[in-house]
Design an enzyme around this catalytic site. Structure first.
Site, mmCIF file in Angstrom:
data_model
loop_
_atom_site.group_PDB
_atom_site.id
_atom_site.type_symbol
_atom_site.label_atom_id
_atom_site.label_comp_id
_atom_site.label_asym_id
_atom_site.label_seq_id
_atom_site.Cartn_x
_atom_site.Cartn_y
_atom_site.Cartn_z
ATOM 1 N N ALA A 168 0.831 -1.205 0.000
ATOM 2 C CA ALA A 168 0.000 0.000 0.000
ATOM 3 C C ALA A 168 0.863 1.250 0.000
ATOM 4 O O ALA A 168 0.581 2.219 -0.723
ATOM 5 C CB ALA A 168 -0.933 0.002 1.207
ATOM 6 N N TYR A 169 1.910 1.239 0.798
ATOM 7 C CA TYR A 169 2.844 2.364 0.860
ATOM 8 C C TYR A 169 3.484 2.597 -0.509
ATOM 9 O O TYR A 169 3.543 3.728 -1.006
ATOM 10 C CB TYR A 169 3.898 2.063 1.916
ATOM 11 C CG TYR A 169 4.938 3.124 2.121
ATOM 12 C CD1 TYR A 169 4.618 4.332 2.739
ATOM 13 C CD2 TYR A 169 6.257 2.920 1.736
ATOM 14 C CE1 TYR A 169 5.580 5.294 2.948
ATOM 15 C CE2 TYR A 169 7.232 3.876 1.946
ATOM 16 C CZ TYR A 169 6.892 5.070 2.555
ATOM 17 O OH TYR A 169 7.852 6.022 2.762
ATOM 18 N N ALA A 170 3.945 1.515 -1.124
ATOM 19 C CA ALA A 170 4.576 1.627 -2.439
ATOM 20 C C ALA A 170 3.586 2.127 -3.483
ATOM 21 O O ALA A 170 3.927 2.958 -4.338
ATOM 22 C CB ALA A 170 5.146 0.270 -2.851
#
Length: 266
Positions: A168-170
């Site tokens: 999700a961060y990426a």
């Protein structure tokens, strides 16, 4: 004071955080300190009101600039456009102009595989990062057009290199990079330059992680080839200062990896 005297910068995630030695302990606060030293008035946002108040007190006392702290949390289920518009309205009501927008704030659940990621965890990263950058850029655009200002967005090696457990961060960070490139194309005629920074820095969070879980820290946190982690003020914040300077106005739509040579990975 420097070339930013009398100008205004909005820094998301700019609350005060310090290392055990008293030095700047977060990227947002490192940027805020670097900008304050150049004479910029600041609008700092974040979730933690106390950290924002502490930033105001310290930066105003040390550098003689004005700081407007505004609590703001872009998240799923909120009227996020209204939240961001409130920040921008307060900035204009207080300072009358916006010269630099720095989208630094980001929350995420790290260490969770794609198969185990929940919708709530995915939303946390996408809203706090990608949606926040979108809403701030949209709301600040008319004022950045007036000042021929600069936008500095933060992405990550997690997106560039596909770090395990950071889906999700990426995804949020790569979305921000795409948004940045489009803005550089659309806003170039307005004299606005828009760039991305991917940092690797020593923060209070990393310091606490090393102290609490030394074995996990050693296994997961890699030392850059330069032999040290970035200083949030001198090696991240100062670059953000330069990206808003006349010397770098022709640079736009670019991604800068400030990772001590770790950004060379294919």
């Amino acid at each position: 004071m420097g070339f930013l005297t009398g100008k205004t910068a909005i820094i998301t995630g700019g609350g005060r955080a310090v290392l055990s030695n008293g030095e700047c302990g977060s990227i947002g606060y490192g940027i805020a300190t670097a900008y304050a030293k150049e004479g910029a008035n600041l609008v700092v946002t974040g979730r933690n009101v106390q950290k924002l108040t502490d930033a105001k007190e310290e930066l105003e006392k040390k550098y003689g600039i004005k700081v407007l702290p505004v609590q703001a949390d872009v998240s799923a289920g909120s009227d996020n456009e209204a939240i961001v518009q409130n920040v921008v309205k307060q900035a204009i009501d207080t300072f009358g102009r916006i010269d630099v927008l720095i989208n630094n704030a980001q929350a995420s659940a790290s260490g969770v595989t794609i198969a185990d990621h929940t919708t709530e965890q995915f939303d946390l990263a996408v809203y706090s990062g990608l949606y926040a950058a979108f809403y701030y850029m949209k709301a600040c655009y008319p004022y950045l057009k007036e000042t021929k200002g600069s936008v500095i967005n933060f992405a990550s090696g997690a997106g560039l290199f596909g770090n395990f457990g950071q889906c999700a961060y990426a995804a949020a960070k790569e979305g921000i990079r795409g948004l940045t490139r489009v803005a550089a194309t659309e806003w170039g005629p307005d004299g606005i330059n828009v760039n991305v920074v991917c940092p690797l820095a020593w923060t209070a969070q990393l310091e606490k992680f090393e102290q609490a879980y030394p074995d996990a820290f050693k296994a997961n946190v890699k030392m850059p080839p330069m032999g040290h982690y970035g200083d949030v003020e001198k090696e991240i914040g100062r670059v953000c200062v330069q990206l808003a300077s006349p010397d770098f106005k022709y640079m736009s739509g670019e991604t800068l990896t400030l990772e001590g040579a770790m950004g060379q990975r294919p």
